[in-house]
Design an enzyme around this catalytic site. Structure first.
Site, PDB file in Angstrom:
ATOM      1  N   HIS A 216       0.829  -1.212   0.000  1.00 14.68           N
ATOM      2  CA  HIS A 216       0.000   0.000   0.000  1.00 14.68           C
ATOM      3  C   HIS A 216       0.862   1.261   0.000  1.00 14.68           C
ATOM      4  O   HIS A 216       2.056   1.233   0.340  1.00 14.68           O
ATOM      5  CB  HIS A 216      -0.914   0.000   1.226  1.00 14.68           C
ATOM      6  CG  HIS A 216      -0.154   0.001   2.525  1.00 14.68           C
ATOM      7  ND1 HIS A 216       0.413   1.134   3.076  1.00 14.68           N
ATOM      8  CD2 HIS A 216       0.160  -1.012   3.378  1.00 14.68           C
ATOM      9  CE1 HIS A 216       1.027   0.834   4.198  1.00 14.68           C
ATOM     10  NE2 HIS A 216       0.891  -0.467   4.411  1.00 14.68           N
ATOM     11  N   GLU A 292      -2.046  -7.115   7.824  1.00  8.66           N
ATOM     12  CA  GLU A 292      -0.725  -6.955   8.423  1.00  8.66           C
ATOM     13  C   GLU A 292      -0.673  -7.625   9.799  1.00  8.66           C
ATOM     14  O   GLU A 292      -1.700  -7.955  10.403  1.00  8.66           O
ATOM     15  CB  GLU A 292      -0.374  -5.462   8.527  1.00  8.66           C
ATOM     16  CG  GLU A 292       1.001  -5.136   9.110  1.00  8.66           C
ATOM     17  CD  GLU A 292       2.159  -5.757   8.334  1.00  8.66           C
ATOM     18  OE1 GLU A 292       2.315  -6.998   8.440  1.00  8.66           O
ATOM     19  OE2 GLU A 292       2.903  -5.011   7.667  1.00  8.66           O
TER      20      GLU A 292
END
Length: 412
Positions: A216, A292
């Site tokens: 990202h 994550e």
């Protein structure tokens, strides 16, 4: 005294889009000075416009020639008036995406070594057929593969695509020199066999499943190097991060091979994925296994702050991937197990296709580590930048090949 004459090659390229934009594919053929076919390439490029597909075919053909002879003179013959006139410099290129593709084509050979000629559609049947074969394969969820032998198409025959574009593809950002890559292997024209095996050990394993791994873009926490995982504040992209996401989307749209987009559930990934999906004309599927690491009590802290507040836990975490952050966070070993489950699920769902996975540092490092068969400690020896692109291909025999790691060329 003048040097030796350069070898002359002809590229015939074509492409099409069934919907404009819609499912698109390209075909490219390389001929020698006597008209004999030396190489061919074709690929389904996902959802794209006619013009994108046509440019992709041009680039594929030029790269195929460069693999045969980097000092060659090239004559390009296409039935796309747009591409021929733009590449000849007679028409201005207004669309930013077309400018990027034209620039990519011009980088293959130095100026003056390539000339362009428009031909009627009926004289471009070979490349047209390859483009339609690639689109047909894409519709079946497969990728185009070279056949054992080819015959010149008869006059008046051709495919059924709506044409106006064609394009090239670099698998993993690397193109093999000396031959043209067809899906499943590098094919030497006239032999019907792979000149260079797809994986390198003499077995044609067919089209791999390819994961493009996109980290990202930046959030407000990224430049401060703060721990930001699943258990934190779920920050949005910063202005810088949105620019990085847009740049990555442009790279992926120009590549043209992405057939699905999958994202971590966290906001920064969904926003990054949305930029790419918008350019590609695809929907986003969310996969929870790509989230994550949960950094527990370390969420939002800098490394120095963690060292000050949790020195023993941090030291153990740096020594062993089985150690978890303070306050009930996840160890890298735990993350590895869930990422492996998500990987296997996605491989089953998207077999033989190219998929964009928008995720985070730890899942990307984990996928690369597992593909390499590297020890867990290798996680500490990889660096990934915001909006960096990596690539892993998975083959039918269970082996994987890392093709690219942390490419940030689109951000420069």
């Amino acid at each position: 005294m003048p040097g030796p004459a350069r070898r002359a090659f002809t590229v015939e390229a074509d492409g099409g889009s069934r919907g404009n934009p819609g499912p698109a594919g390209y075909g490219a053929v390389v001929r020698d000075a006597d008209g004999a076919v030396l190489a061919e390439d074709a690929a389904y490029v996902g959802v794209a416009s006619n013009n994108v597909a046509e440019y992709r075919g041009l680039i594929a053909g030029l790269r195929a020639v460069r693999g045969l002879d980097p000092d060659a003179e090239v004559r390009v013959r296409m039935d796309s008036k747009l591409v021929v006139e733009q590449m000849s410099g007679r028409w201005k290129i207004k669309h930013p995406g077309m400018r990027e593709l034209a620039a990519e084509a011009r980088e293959v050979f130095p100026p003056g070594r390539v000339s362009y000629e428009w031909i009627p559609r009926e004289k471009n049947k070979y490349a047209d057929r390859l483009a339609n074969e690639a689109m047909d394969a894409g519709r079946r969820g497969e990728q185009w593969r070279a056949e054992a032998s080819r015959a010149e198409p008869a006059a008046g025959t051709g495919g059924a695509g709506t044409r106006e574009g064609s394009g090239a593809r670099r698998e993993g950002g690397v193109r093999g020199e000396g031959a043209v890559r067809a899906e499943g292997g590098v094919r030497a024209e006239g032999t019907g066999k792979s000149a260079t095996p797809a994986v390198g050990w003499g077995t044609d394993l067919g089209a791999p499943t390819t994961f493009l791994l996109l980290r990202h873009g930046e959030t407000a926490l990224t430049p401060q190097k703060r721990f930001s995982g699943t258990g934190g504040s779920d920050p949005e992209l910063s202005a810088t991060g949105r620019g990085q996401a847009a740049a990555a989307a442009g790279l992926l749209a120009a590549r043209g091979t992405v057939q699905a987009v999958v994202s971590s559930p966290l906001r920064r990934c969904r926003e990054t994925a949305a930029a790419a999906a918008g350019r590609l004309g695809l929907d986003i599927r969310v996969e929870d296994g790509l989230r994550e690491t949960d950094f527990g009590a370390w969420e939002g802290l800098t490394f120095a702050e963690v060292r000050e507040r949790h020195p023993e836990d941090l030291a153990e975490w740096l020594r062993s991937t089985k150690a978890a952050p303070s306050g009930g966070g996840e160890s890298f070993a735990e993350v590895s197990r869930r990422v492996a489950v998500a990987r296997d699920k996605l491989l089953a769902r998207y077999a033989g296709r190219t998929v964009l996975l928008v995720t985070h540092v730890t899942p990307i490092k984990t996928l690369v580590r597992l593909a390499l068969g590297a020890p867990p400690e290798s996680l500490y020896r990889m660096e990934l930048s915001p909006a960096g692109v990596s690539e892993v291909a998975y083959y039918a025999d269970g082996h994987a090949s890392v093709r690219l790691l942390n490419d940030t060329s689109h951000l420069r």
